[in-house]
Design a protein around this motif. Structure first.
Motif, PDB file in Angstrom:
ATOM      1  N   LEU A 363       0.728  -1.038  -0.005  1.00  0.00           N
ATOM      2  CA  LEU A 363       0.128   0.049  -0.006  1.00  0.00           C
ATOM      3  C   LEU A 363       0.864   1.256   0.026  1.00  0.00           C
ATOM      4  N   ILE A 364       1.913   1.268   0.828  1.00  0.00           N
ATOM      5  CA  ILE A 364       2.711   2.301   1.116  1.00  0.00           C
ATOM      6  C   ILE A 364       3.501   3.010  -0.245  1.00  0.00           C
ATOM      7  N   GLU A 365       3.815   1.709  -0.929  1.00  0.00           N
ATOM      8  CA  GLU A 365       4.594   1.885  -2.236  1.00  0.00           C
ATOM      9  C   GLU A 365       3.543   2.282  -3.445  1.00  0.00           C
ATOM     10  N   SER A 366       2.488   1.716  -3.420  1.00  0.00           N
ATOM     11  CA  SER A 366       1.702   2.227  -4.240  1.00  0.00           C
ATOM     12  C   SER A 366       1.387   3.855  -4.094  1.00  0.00           C
ATOM     13  N   TRP A 367       1.108   4.053  -2.836  1.00  0.00           N
ATOM     14  CA  TRP A 367       0.694   5.551  -2.578  1.00  0.00           C
ATOM     15  C   TRP A 367       1.862   6.482  -2.984  1.00  0.00           C
ATOM     16  N   ARG A 368       2.878   5.871  -2.616  1.00  0.00           N
ATOM     17  CA  ARG A 368       4.295   6.613  -3.000  1.00  0.00           C
ATOM     18  C   ARG A 368       4.397   6.872  -4.506  1.00  0.00           C
ATOM     19  N   LYS A 369       4.198   5.708  -5.195  1.00  0.00           N
ATOM     20  CA  LYS A 369       4.528   5.904  -6.778  1.00  0.00           C
ATOM     21  C   LYS A 369       3.383   6.652  -7.289  1.00  0.00           C
ATOM     22  N   ALA A 370       2.164   6.657  -6.651  1.00  0.00           N
ATOM     23  CA  ALA A 370       0.931   7.568  -7.314  1.00  0.00           C
ATOM     24  C   ALA A 370       1.302   8.999  -6.938  1.00  0.00           C
ATOM     25  N   TRP A 371       1.456   9.151  -6.031  1.00  0.00           N
ATOM     26  CA  TRP A 371       1.971  10.576  -5.491  1.00  0.00           C
ATOM     27  C   TRP A 371       3.024  11.236  -6.310  1.00  0.00           C
ATOM     28  N   GLU A 372       4.213  10.233  -6.447  1.00  0.00           N
ATOM     29  CA  GLU A 372       5.082  10.713  -7.424  1.00  0.00           C
ATOM     30  C   GLU A 372       4.836  11.084  -8.865  1.00  0.00           C
ATOM     31  N   TYR A 379      -3.800   7.764  -5.975  1.00  0.00           N
ATOM     32  CA  TYR A 379      -3.186   8.367  -4.895  1.00  0.00           C
ATOM     33  C   TYR A 379      -4.311   8.354  -3.931  1.00  0.00           C
ATOM     34  N   ILE A 380      -5.712   8.905  -4.183  1.00  0.00           N
ATOM     35  CA  ILE A 380      -6.622   9.166  -3.213  1.00  0.00           C
ATOM     36  C   ILE A 380      -7.461   7.725  -2.734  1.00  0.00           C
ATOM     37  N   SER A 381      -7.167   6.747  -3.627  1.00  0.00           N
ATOM     38  CA  SER A 381      -7.754   5.390  -3.463  1.00  0.00           C
ATOM     39  C   SER A 381      -6.964   4.925  -2.382  1.00  0.00           C
ATOM     40  N   CYS A 382      -5.910   5.251  -1.852  1.00  0.00           N
ATOM     41  CA  CYS A 382      -5.158   4.633  -0.793  1.00  0.00           C
ATOM     42  C   CYS A 382      -5.613   5.234   0.515  1.00  0.00           C
ATOM     43  N   TYR A 383      -6.405   6.296   0.620  1.00  0.00           N
ATOM     44  CA  TYR A 383      -6.950   6.708   1.911  1.00  0.00           C
ATOM     45  C   TYR A 383      -8.315   6.387   2.369  1.00  0.00           C
ATOM     46  N   ASP A 384      -8.726   6.057   3.310  1.00  0.00           N
ATOM     47  CA  ASP A 384      -9.881   6.017   4.114  1.00  0.00           C
ATOM     48  C   ASP A 384     -10.860   7.056   3.962  1.00  0.00           C
ATOM     49  N   GLY A 385     -12.432   6.726   3.775  1.00  0.00           N
ATOM     50  CA  GLY A 385     -13.212   7.930   3.841  1.00  0.00           C
ATOM     51  C   GLY A 385     -13.161   8.769   5.198  1.00  0.00           C
ATOM     52  N   SER A 386     -12.707   8.358   6.166  1.00  0.00           N
ATOM     53  CA  SER A 386     -12.679   8.929   7.392  1.00  0.00           C
ATOM     54  C   SER A 386     -11.388   9.769   7.733  1.00  0.00           C
ATOM     55  N   PHE A 387     -10.540   9.984   6.627  1.00  0.00           N
ATOM     56  CA  PHE A 387      -9.138  10.279   6.710  1.00  0.00           C
ATOM     57  C   PHE A 387      -9.372  11.901   7.072  1.00  0.00           C
ATOM     58  N   SER A 388      -8.302  12.245   8.029  1.00  0.00           N
ATOM     59  CA  SER A 388      -8.288  13.750   8.294  1.00  0.00           C
ATOM     60  C   SER A 388      -6.651  13.993   8.711  1.00  0.00           C
ATOM     61  N   HIS A 408       3.622  22.012  -9.509  1.00  0.00           N
ATOM     62  CA  HIS A 408       5.128  21.347  -9.740  1.00  0.00           C
ATOM     63  C   HIS A 408       4.938  20.549 -11.130  1.00  0.00           C
ATOM     64  N   GLN A 409       6.121  20.384 -11.657  1.00  0.00           N
ATOM     65  CA  GLN A 409       6.209  19.847 -12.957  1.00  0.00           C
ATOM     66  C   GLN A 409       6.616  18.354 -12.720  1.00  0.00           C
ATOM     67  N   THR A 410       7.747  18.219 -11.698  1.00  0.00           N
ATOM     68  CA  THR A 410       8.221  16.975 -11.344  1.00  0.00           C
ATOM     69  C   THR A 410       8.308  16.726 -10.079  1.00  0.00           C
ATOM     70  N   LEU A 411       7.662  15.492  -9.472  1.00  0.00           N
ATOM     71  CA  LEU A 411       7.885  15.152  -8.110  1.00  0.00           C
ATOM     72  C   LEU A 411       9.001  13.871  -7.790  1.00  0.00           C
ATOM     73  N   ALA A 412       9.784  13.786  -6.843  1.00  0.00           N
ATOM     74  CA  ALA A 412      10.238  12.540  -6.332  1.00  0.00           C
ATOM     75  C   ALA A 412      10.302  12.590  -4.971  1.00  0.00           C
ATOM     76  N   ILE A 413       9.575  11.443  -4.463  1.00  0.00           N
ATOM     77  CA  ILE A 413       9.571  11.033  -3.127  1.00  0.00           C
ATOM     78  C   ILE A 413      10.091   9.578  -2.756  1.00  0.00           C
ATOM     79  N   GLU A 414      11.072   9.873  -1.750  1.00  0.00           N
ATOM     80  CA  GLU A 414      12.045   8.595  -1.325  1.00  0.00           C
ATOM     81  C   GLU A 414      11.537   8.422   0.074  1.00  0.00           C
ATOM     82  N   LEU A 415      11.344   7.228   0.596  1.00  0.00           N
ATOM     83  CA  LEU A 415      10.949   6.858   2.017  1.00  0.00           C
ATOM     84  C   LEU A 415      12.083   5.721   2.417  1.00  0.00           C
ATOM     85  N   LYS A 416      12.556   6.430   3.537  1.00  0.00           N
ATOM     86  CA  LYS A 416      13.677   5.553   4.435  1.00  0.00           C
ATOM     87  C   LYS A 416      13.380   5.061   5.663  1.00  0.00           C
ATOM     88  N   ASP A 417      14.056   4.048   6.057  1.00  0.00           N
ATOM     89  CA  ASP A 417      13.786   3.640   7.520  1.00  0.00           C
ATOM     90  C   ASP A 417      12.481   3.343   7.873  1.00  0.00           C
TER      91      ASP A 417
END
Length: 473
Positions: A363-372, A379-388, A408-417
């Motif tokens: 899930l987190i990887e799908s979320w990251r890729k969709a965001w990027e 991206y929004i499909s990764c969220y619950d309807g009760s999100f805040s 923004h034209q380009t995005l790059a998101i890296e997740l560590k640790d």
């Protein structure tokens, strides 16, 4: 002659009366009084010194045999951090001045500028290169909110011990515990992550060793009685150790009893072994932490168990129970069908645990890729309807992301640790360092993501972010 003889005594008498009235006589008398009072005060202090020297910190009831040799005690009233060593608990080995939240009281809400009070552990460390200047040379995040905090509805996040880039002032933080840079660097030598206990108290309590021994033995007896009742499948006796307000995940006291009764019927024999017990308390709440091995004919599990207890009148009762990093291993199958079924159940449980971690990472990887990729729908499909988050609900969050995507034209998101912690079967927390780049903008932060399971799918219910370094343009 007679006249002279009469005058001499009168002059001498005048001289004597005059000497009693001189400033020098008063000063001598005053000095004598001061010396006498000083001697009396010194004698009194000497009488009380051994008594105070024999006192020990009340929170550290029992030190685990293995693990960290030190514990940290924060006294908010004194604005001090004390380091105690388990083989000499009558006096701190180090004392540091500190600064806590600018508002008094126990933290309960995000941005209330209060420092939490309770029993915690250091869970991570950040060096100066990863930090914004305001955090000084080093930072150690705590596991706030812990299970008791969450149970009692306390929220907020990002409570750290950290250094400073300005002079230390009492009660001057947003809720963290701040120390001078040389002190946070020195403190680091006493810290073992996820092992060194931290007790934050409104006012540190010191007690007589005999009282501490009585309280320790009381809790040791309770823990052993609980273990024996569990192992002996004495469900009613076992449940007598739990508070009526007990919860674990979605199970309340009644559901927990039904669950344990079902397991007691299912397994012919249960073995429970506890090792390396540590006992800590603060403000009416105690925590028992130990290595637990649970064995049946079908499987065994090893992990770290934490029991949280509160005093009901004069009795301690378990209010929460949490098991971390379990390792479950199916045993060799035997001919009996019942044992085969037990083994199958254990394998399903193990597979489920492994599957949950894999599902969350996916899930987190799908979320990251969709965001990027600026794939807003995925991206929004990764969220619950009760999100805040940050005061926005899911609809507002979508609009917020849509605006940023257009900027923004380009995005790059890296997740560590990345660290995954399942709180129950249908909730989990994911923590990671997030490196975000958008065109010529960059920021680095610590992100906490709360997940909830809806049917077969994990969804993001809440996310929180804390800046680790000043944004660079």
């Amino acid at each position: 002659m007679n006249t002279n003889s009469e005058r001499i005594p009168r002059k001498v008498g005048v001289a004597k009366r005059s000497s009693r009235k001189t400033p020098f006589g008063c000063m001598a008398l005053f000095a004598s009084i001061i010396v006498l009072l000083a001697l009396l005060n010194s004698a009194g202090a000497a009488d009380h010194a051994p008594e105070r020297a024999s006192l020990v910190p009340a929170p550290f009831l029992k030190w685990p045999e293995k693990g960290s040799d030190h514990a940290v005690l924060v006294d908010k009233s004194q604005q001090k951090v004390f380091i105690y060593r388990k083989d000499s608990p009558s006096a701190p080995v180090k004392t540091y001045s500190c600064s806590t939240g600018e508002n008094d009281g126990k933290k309960s809400r995000q941005n209330d500028r209060k420092t939490p009070e309770g029993i915690y552990f250091f869970v991570n460390v950040f060096d100066q290169k990863d930090l914004a200047p305001i955090y000084g040379t080093r930072a150690f995040p705590l596991d706030y909110p812990n299970p008791v905090d969450r149970r009692e509805g306390r929220d907020g996040y990002g409570i750290w011990f950290h250094g400073l880039n300005k002079p230390l002032k009492p009660r001057d933080t947003n809720g963290c515990v701040a120390l001078e840079n040389n002190d946070i660097d020195d403190l680091s030598s006493y810290i073992k992550l996820n092992d060194t206990p931290v007790v934050i108290s409104s006012k540190a309590e010191l007690i007589e060793p005999e009282r501490l021994k009585r309280e320790r033995e009381e809790l040791e007896k309770l823990i052993e009685g609980w273990r024996k009742a569990w192992e002996g499948k004495q469900v009613d006796k076992y449940m007598s150790f739990y508070s009526p307000q007990f919860t674990s995940g979605k199970k309340d006291w009644k559901a927990w009893k039904e669950y344990k009764a079902r397991l007691a019927r299912q397994y012919k024999e249960i073995r429970v072994n506890l090792e390396n017990l540590g006992l800590f308390r603060n403000d009416g709440t105690a925590m028992a932490v130990f290595n637990q091995q649970y064995t049946t004919s079908a499987f065994d599990s090893k992990g770290i168990k934490r029991l949280f207890l509160q005093q009901n009148s004069s009795q301690w009762k378990i209010i929460g129970e949490y098991f971390d990093t379990p390792e479950e291993r199916p045993v060799i199958a035997v001919a009996k069908r019942a044992v085969q079924e037990d083994k199958a159940a254990a394998q399903r449980k193990t597979a489920s645990s492994v599957s949950a971690s894999a599902e969350i990472r996916s899930l987190i990887e799908s979320w990251r890729k969709a965001w990027e990729k600026k794939d807003l729908r995925t991206y929004i499909s990764c969220y619950d309807g009760s999100f805040s988050s940050r005061g926005m609900d899911l609809k507002e969050w979508r609009m917020h992301r849509e605006r940023l995507n257009q900027q923004h034209q380009t995005l790059a998101i890296e997740l560590k640790d990345m660290k995954i912690r399942e709180s129950s079967g249908d909730t989990a927390t994911v923590t990671f360092i997030q490196d975000y780049r958008a065109d010529d903008y960059r920021d680095l932060g610590l992100k906490n993501v709360l997940l909830i399971k809806r049917g077969a799918n994990w969804k993001i219910k809440k996310e929180e972010w804390r800046d680790l370094r000043k944004p660079r343009r």
